[in-house]
Design an enzyme around this catalytic site. Structure first.
Site, PDB file in Angstrom:
ATOM      1  N   SER A 178      16.123  14.622  15.781  1.00  0.00           N
ATOM      2  CA  SER A 178      16.181  14.959  14.361  1.00  0.00           C
ATOM      3  C   SER A 178      17.536  15.572  14.060  1.00  0.00           C
ATOM      4  O   SER A 178      18.138  16.229  14.926  1.00  0.00           O
ATOM      5  CB  SER A 178      15.065  15.942  13.993  1.00  0.00           C
ATOM      6  N   TYR A 191      10.192  23.706  15.705  1.00  0.00           N
ATOM      7  CA  TYR A 191      10.673  22.328  15.721  1.00  0.00           C
ATOM      8  C   TYR A 191      12.186  22.282  15.942  1.00  0.00           C
ATOM      9  O   TYR A 191      12.682  21.522  16.786  1.00  0.00           O
ATOM     10  CB  TYR A 191      10.311  21.659  14.402  1.00  0.00           C
TER      11      TYR A 191
END
Length: 305
Positions: A178, A191
């Site tokens: 990401s 995350y």
């Protein structure tokens, strides 16, 4: 001492030249694209393949000619549906229920894959979870879970399948990461941390594979993608930076694997973020905070593999 200083001076003189040559080589590759590799001899394993981007990835590899598809995940119902979709494309597909955050389970299922299906030549580490909370609001068990699945899970899967790729001198390790690995946001500390660790893992692995013929690696860093995992997230400028479509991410990822692209940022404008953080790190962080300040973590903002 004099010899050491001469070596340093020579290095400083050669460094700009080497950087210039690297830029020229990259430019040539852009102007003369690499011929995409044929996937007809490859068996692809996608973790978290029952839903979200993983499901799109598995189907896209099938469409682009992969010989066999294997999907891993924790929910059998989703895995079965995804498997049936791929089989409808005329491609052999198998699914295995596996929690990649469980080391013993990964090694056990990897052995079952080799016995039932054969050698895996493309491993796509896609499985991930996100809980979308600040540090003080986070549950300790949830924090551990995200690190086990998002980061350590890639250690276990890569250790399980990479040795055979090295023996065959044919293979590819893919990490669906990401852009948050490069620029964290408030409200998703688990995350962001796990993705940063995963990025370092892949960078080290990619460099280590430079001396391993036929085995390569690709790290994909997409912007906010419109999947169930991030349902409910909102950005301040949705029209200027709309969420990526999962089928676009899947298509670009498979193309990057076929052309042996080591790093893929989606969309291309994310390169500006990297440049800005390199030149003006503090200013860049402030701008990122302003840009993402309205990220909304709704009750449904929780990821599942």
């Amino acid at each position: 001492m004099g010899v050491e200083w001469r070596d340093v001076a020579s290095l400083l003189l050669l460094l700009p030249l080497r950087l210039l040559l690297a830029v020229l080589a990259a430019t040539v590759r852009l102007l003369l694209p690499t011929r995409p590799a044929d996937l007809r001899r490859d068996t692809v394993l996608v973790t978290g393949g029952g839903r979200g981007i993983g499901r799109y990835l598995a189907a896209e590899f099938a469409r682009q000619g992969a010989r066999k598809i294997i999907i891993w995940g924790r929910t059998e119902k989703c895995l079965k549906e995804s498997c049936e979709e791929i089989r409808s494309l005329g491609v052999e597909c198998h699914y295995f229920v596996c929690d990649v955050g469980n080391k013993e389970e990964v090694y056990q299922q990897a052995k079952a894959v080799r016995e039932k299906v054969g050698d895996v030549t493309i491993l796509v580490n896609n499985a991930a979870v996100v809980h979308g909370k600040t540090l003080m609001d986070s549950d300790d068990d949830a924090l551990l879970k995200s690190q086990h699945i998002n980061t350590l899970g890639q250690f276990w899967t890569t250790k399980a399948f990479l040795p055979r790729m090295l023996e065959l001198q044919h293979g590819h390790i893919v990490c669906m990461n990401s852009v948050l690995a490069l620029s964290a946001i408030p409200g998703a500390i688990d995350y962001c941390t796990s993705k940063s660790s995963s990025f370092a893992f892949m960078e080290s692995l990619t460099l280590g594979l430079l001396d391993c013929p036929g085995v390569n690696a690709t790290t994909v860093l997409p912007f906010h993608t419109s999947t169930e995992m991030f349902h409910g997230m909102k950005t301040r400028f949705p029209k200027l930076f709309p969420p990526l479509k999962p089928d676009t991410v899947a298509r670009r990822t498979v193309e990057a694997v076929r052309t042996n692209q080591a790093l893929l940022l989606l969309p291309w404008t994310m390169h500006l973020l990297v440049i800005m953080k390199s030149i003006l790190p503090h200013t860049a962080l402030e701008e990122i905070y302003r840009f993402t300040g309205s990220y909304a973590c709704m009750d449904s903002f929780k990821g599942r593999t």
